[in-house]
Design an enzyme around this catalytic site. Structure first.
Site, PDB file in Angstrom:
ATOM      1  N   ARG A  25       9.893  16.913  38.088  1.00  0.00           N
ATOM      2  CA  ARG A  25      11.124  16.710  38.374  1.00  0.00           C
ATOM      3  C   ARG A  25      11.829  17.486  39.554  1.00  0.00           C
ATOM      4  O   ARG A  25      12.808  17.315  39.848  1.00  0.00           O
ATOM      5  CB  ARG A  25      12.090  17.300  37.246  1.00  0.00           C
ATOM      6  CG  ARG A  25      11.548  16.196  35.922  1.00  0.00           C
ATOM      7  CD  ARG A  25      12.007  16.885  34.553  1.00  0.00           C
ATOM      8  NE  ARG A  25      11.067  17.930  34.144  1.00  0.00           N
ATOM      9  CZ  ARG A  25      11.264  18.647  33.010  1.00  0.00           C
ATOM     10  NH1 ARG A  25      12.151  18.497  32.307  1.00  0.00           N
ATOM     11  NH2 ARG A  25      10.282  19.540  32.378  1.00  0.00           N
ATOM     12  N   ASN A 403      12.754  37.273  82.538  1.00  0.00           N
ATOM     13  CA  ASN A 403      11.506  37.765  82.214  1.00  0.00           C
ATOM     14  C   ASN A 403      10.129  36.956  82.309  1.00  0.00           C
ATOM     15  O   ASN A 403       9.313  37.364  81.948  1.00  0.00           O
ATOM     16  CB  ASN A 403      11.535  38.346  80.886  1.00  0.00           C
ATOM     17  CG  ASN A 403      12.161  37.122  79.993  1.00  0.00           C
ATOM     18  OD1 ASN A 403      12.444  36.324  80.338  1.00  0.00           O
ATOM     19  ND2 ASN A 403      11.568  37.623  78.497  1.00  0.00           N
TER      20      ASN A 403
HETATM   21  C1  UD1 Z   1       8.331  24.610  26.770  1.00  0.00           C
HETATM   22  C2  UD1 Z   1       8.179  24.569  25.232  1.00  0.00           C
HETATM   23  C3  UD1 Z   1       9.523  24.592  24.477  1.00  0.00           C
HETATM   24  C4  UD1 Z   1      10.426  25.739  25.254  1.00  0.00           C
HETATM   25  C5  UD1 Z   1      10.529  25.467  26.761  1.00  0.00           C
HETATM   26  C6  UD1 Z   1      11.209  26.789  27.185  1.00  0.00           C
HETATM   27  C7  UD1 Z   1       5.808  23.819  24.770  1.00  0.00           C
HETATM   28  C8  UD1 Z   1       5.130  22.640  23.883  1.00  0.00           C
HETATM   29  N1  UD1 Z   1       7.263  23.692  24.606  1.00  0.00           N
HETATM   30  O1  UD1 Z   1       8.865  23.244  27.034  1.00  0.00           O
HETATM   31  O2  UD1 Z   1       9.532  24.746  23.237  1.00  0.00           O
HETATM   32  O3  UD1 Z   1      11.806  25.625  24.749  1.00  0.00           O
HETATM   33  O4  UD1 Z   1       8.963  25.337  27.327  1.00  0.00           O
HETATM   34  O5  UD1 Z   1      11.515  26.562  28.694  1.00  0.00           O
HETATM   35  O6  UD1 Z   1       5.375  24.992  24.858  1.00  0.00           O
HETATM   36  N2  UD1 Z   1       2.198  24.189  31.569  1.00  0.00           N
HETATM   37  C9  UD1 Z   1       0.796  24.319  32.032  1.00  0.00           C
HETATM   38  N3  UD1 Z   1      -0.118  23.734  31.414  1.00  0.00           N
HETATM   39  C10 UD1 Z   1       0.345  22.584  30.765  1.00  0.00           C
HETATM   40  C11 UD1 Z   1       1.736  22.532  30.333  1.00  0.00           C
HETATM   41  C12 UD1 Z   1       2.459  23.440  30.983  1.00  0.00           C
HETATM   42  O7  UD1 Z   1       0.379  25.380  32.651  1.00  0.00           O
HETATM   43  O8  UD1 Z   1      -0.610  21.851  30.435  1.00  0.00           O
HETATM   44  C13 UD1 Z   1       3.074  25.358  32.009  1.00  0.00           C
HETATM   45  C14 UD1 Z   1       4.444  24.827  33.015  1.00  0.00           C
HETATM   46  O9  UD1 Z   1       3.847  24.710  34.295  1.00  0.00           O
HETATM   47  C15 UD1 Z   1       5.594  25.619  32.644  1.00  0.00           C
HETATM   48  C16 UD1 Z   1       5.372  25.977  31.376  1.00  0.00           C
HETATM   49  O10 UD1 Z   1       4.109  25.886  31.022  1.00  0.00           O
HETATM   50  O11 UD1 Z   1       5.576  26.846  33.605  1.00  0.00           O
HETATM   51  C17 UD1 Z   1       6.275  25.273  30.482  1.00  0.00           C
HETATM   52  O12 UD1 Z   1       5.860  23.696  30.567  1.00  0.00           O
HETATM   53  P1  UD1 Z   1       6.854  22.648  30.529  1.00  0.00           P
HETATM   54  O13 UD1 Z   1       6.432  21.357  30.827  1.00  0.00           O
HETATM   55  O14 UD1 Z   1       7.908  23.024  31.617  1.00  0.00           O
HETATM   56  O15 UD1 Z   1       7.432  22.794  29.086  1.00  0.00           O
HETATM   57  P2  UD1 Z   1       8.995  22.436  28.563  1.00  0.00           P
HETATM   58  O16 UD1 Z   1       8.772  20.978  28.202  1.00  0.00           O
HETATM   59  O17 UD1 Z   1       9.891  23.168  29.206  1.00  0.00           O
HETATM   60 CA    CA Z   2      10.127  24.043  31.309  1.00  0.00          CA
END
Ligand code: UD1
Ligand code: CA
Length: 487
Positions: A25, A403
């Site tokens: 995004r 210079n």
């Molecule tokens: C996640 C949580 C959600 C919470 C929110 C808070 C889960 C399933 N959901 O959702 O409950 O309210 O964060 O911001 O955990 N990432 C990895 N590997 C992956 C997937 C994600 O390293 O396979 C990392 C992303 O880079 C990010 C973080 O985990 O830094 C969160 O992932 P993101 O996809 O942003 O999760 P949300 O949908 O925001």
């Molecule tokens: Ca997130």
């Protein structure tokens, strides 16, 4: 890797920072966690907060654009480990990758709490992390999730509680029932786990959900069904939990961080005329009684002394400003400005500039790699490069320090109490001795001895009656004629 804390201090054994996601995004070539807020990448803010809690180990899970992320971590946080998650199969899978990498390195988890935080929550504070881990230890829970009540909880995982307030599960937005979407308590994405509970539950995660991923959040339901105690801890400040997913959230978080930093400086005695347009990076040093005018920025490598005035419309990068100095509408990069000196308006100070006490560099002047001695002035429209200027000298308007010969840079030395005439060109290498003058409009190619005047221009010749002969009948000729008649 960090100093042993006092016995009473509770600290995490391991903190896992999740940063493997694609950050789609953001619509960017730059990894999401490397987008800067006030001069520091999102991930840098998170790691600074995490390291402040003195964990034994920190692992960043990397995946998308991992070369960039690993390079940044290795450079700015050499004590932090990285683990690769090849495919982004979810937050639970990401934590498993971190634990596998540690095991491969022969690092034992021990029995201290394991914390998980997201790499995209730059407003997180060390106090909140410490609070979370202390609560976790004090309640004896197997899992503690940090939560917040949000007015608009859309997009976050929701905390589902039983009738007694006990935590049953976390349900993601995409998996939530219409009733569950009405819940305003959200998962911040920050957790404290007992290592055994975490390892055991991670091995039992399924991908049975709308995104087909292994959710870290499911660890809570698994622990609960095993009869373990699962707890939720509400943080004091929901702002800290803002995850950055797009540029609008990036800007909103930047403004929040700016306000937080400015509030700290104001409480420490710094005046801000308009805190909404003052951009002070973390690490910048502002002394009490400094004054920050509107539309000004001070980077992490800069410092501002007491009673100094910065701005309006000024940028300081790696610049030290002494007490009582004024810097008005200027861009200063790598400069040292001593006490009570004045700079601006519209001045460009480049790396290696040193302006002495009570010195002055005025409007439309550019200075590079030059020392301007105490009380010396370059008031208007000049370029000063590779120069050393002594004390109490004045460089006339529109003087150019030439210079560069097209291939090499050369130095100019100007002594004490020198008067360089307006529109002089000092062709380097050249020296102007103490107390010497140069005539206005001179091209100075040879050294001027102390006390001499250097004159480097043609003598003026006046040709009488030239206008009347060459431009008869013009307004100039008429003016000259009437001037003659009144003589
Ligand atoms: C996640 C949580 C959600 C919470 C929110 C808070 C889960 C399933 N959901 O959702 O409950 O309210 O964060 O911001 O955990 N990432 C990895 N590997 C992956 C997937 C994600 O390293 O396979 C990392 C992303 O880079 C990010 C973080 O985990 O830094 C969160 O992932 P993101 O996809 O942003 O999760 P949300 O949908 O925001
Ligand atoms: Ca997130």
């Amino acid at each position: 890797m960090n100093a042993e804390p006092a016995d009473s201090e509770i600290r995490p054994g391991l903190v896992v920072v999740l940063a493997a996601g694609a950050g789609t995004r953001m619509k960017s070539d730059l990894a999401k966690v490397l987008h800067p807020i006030l001069g520091r990448p999102l991930l840098g803010h998170v790691l600074a907060a995490v390291l402040d809690t003195k964990p034994r180990h920190v692992v960043v899970v990397v995946g998308h654009q991992r070369e960039q992320v690993v390079e940044y971590v290795n450079r700015d946080f050499p004590q932090v480990l990285t683990a690769v998650q090849d495919e982004q199969n979810g937050t639970g899978h990401a934590v498993r990758c971190a634990l596998d990498a540690l095991a491969a390195d022969g690092i034992d988890l021990g029995d201290e709490p394991v914390m998980v935080v997201a790499g995209d929550t730059p407003l997180l504070t060390p106090a909140t992390l410490t609070d979370l881990v202390s609560t976790h230890v004090a309640t004896g829970a197997s899992v503690t999730v940090l939560t917040a009540e949000l007015v608009d909880p859309f997009g976050y995982g929701r905390i589902v509680r039983d009738d007694d307030g006990g935590v049953l599960a976390i349900v993601e937005q995409k998996d939530a029932t219409p009733e569950q979407t009405q819940i305003h308590e959200i998962n911040s994405g920050m957790f404290a786990f007992n290592p055994d509970t975490l390892v055991d539950a991670l091995n039992r995660l399924t991908t049975d959900n709308s995104q087909g991923e292994e959710y870290l959040t499911d660890v809570l339901a698994i622990a609960r069904s095993d009869g373990k105690s699962v707890s939720a801890h509400q943080g004091d400040d929901p702002d800290e939990m803002h995850g950055i997913n797009n540029r609008a959230q990036l800007a909103a978080a930047t403004a929040l961080l700016r306000d937080r930093i400015n509030a700290e400086h104001m409480l420490a005695g710094v005046t801000f005329v308009d805190p909404a347009t003052a951009w002070i990076e973390p690490g910048a040093e502002l002394a009490p009684d400094a004054l920050i005018e509107r539309n000004s920025a001070v980077d992490a490598g800069s410092s501002v002394g007491s009673r100094a005035v910065i701005g309006p419309d000024t940028t300081l990068i790696g610049t030290q400003v002494g007490a009582g100095a004024h810097v008005l509408r200027s861009h200063c990069d790598g400069a040292v400005i001593h006490e009570h000196a004045t700079v601006g308006p519209f001045t460009f100070l480049r790396p290696g500039t040193e302006l002495g006490e009570r010195g002055k560099v005025g409007a439309f002047v550019e200075v590079k790699k030059s020392t301007i001695g105490p009380g010396s002035k370059v008031p208007h429209l000049s370029y000063v490069g590779d120069a050393t200027i002594g004390e109490g000298s004045n460089i006339g308007a529109a003087t150019i320090f030439a210079n560069y010969d097209g291939e090499h840079k050369h130095a100019t030395v100007v002594g004490d109490h020198v008067r360089v005439g307006s529109d002089s060109i000092l062709v380097a290498p050249v020296r102007i001795g103490d107390g010497a003058y140069t005539a206005a409009g001179s091209v100075i190619t040879e050294d001027v001895p102390a006390g001499a005047i250097g004159i480097g221009r043609e003598r003026q010749v006046n040709v009488e009656g030239w206008v009347a002969r060459k431009h008869p009948g013009t307004s100039s000729a008429d003016a000259a004629a009437s001037s003659k008649s009144t003589e």
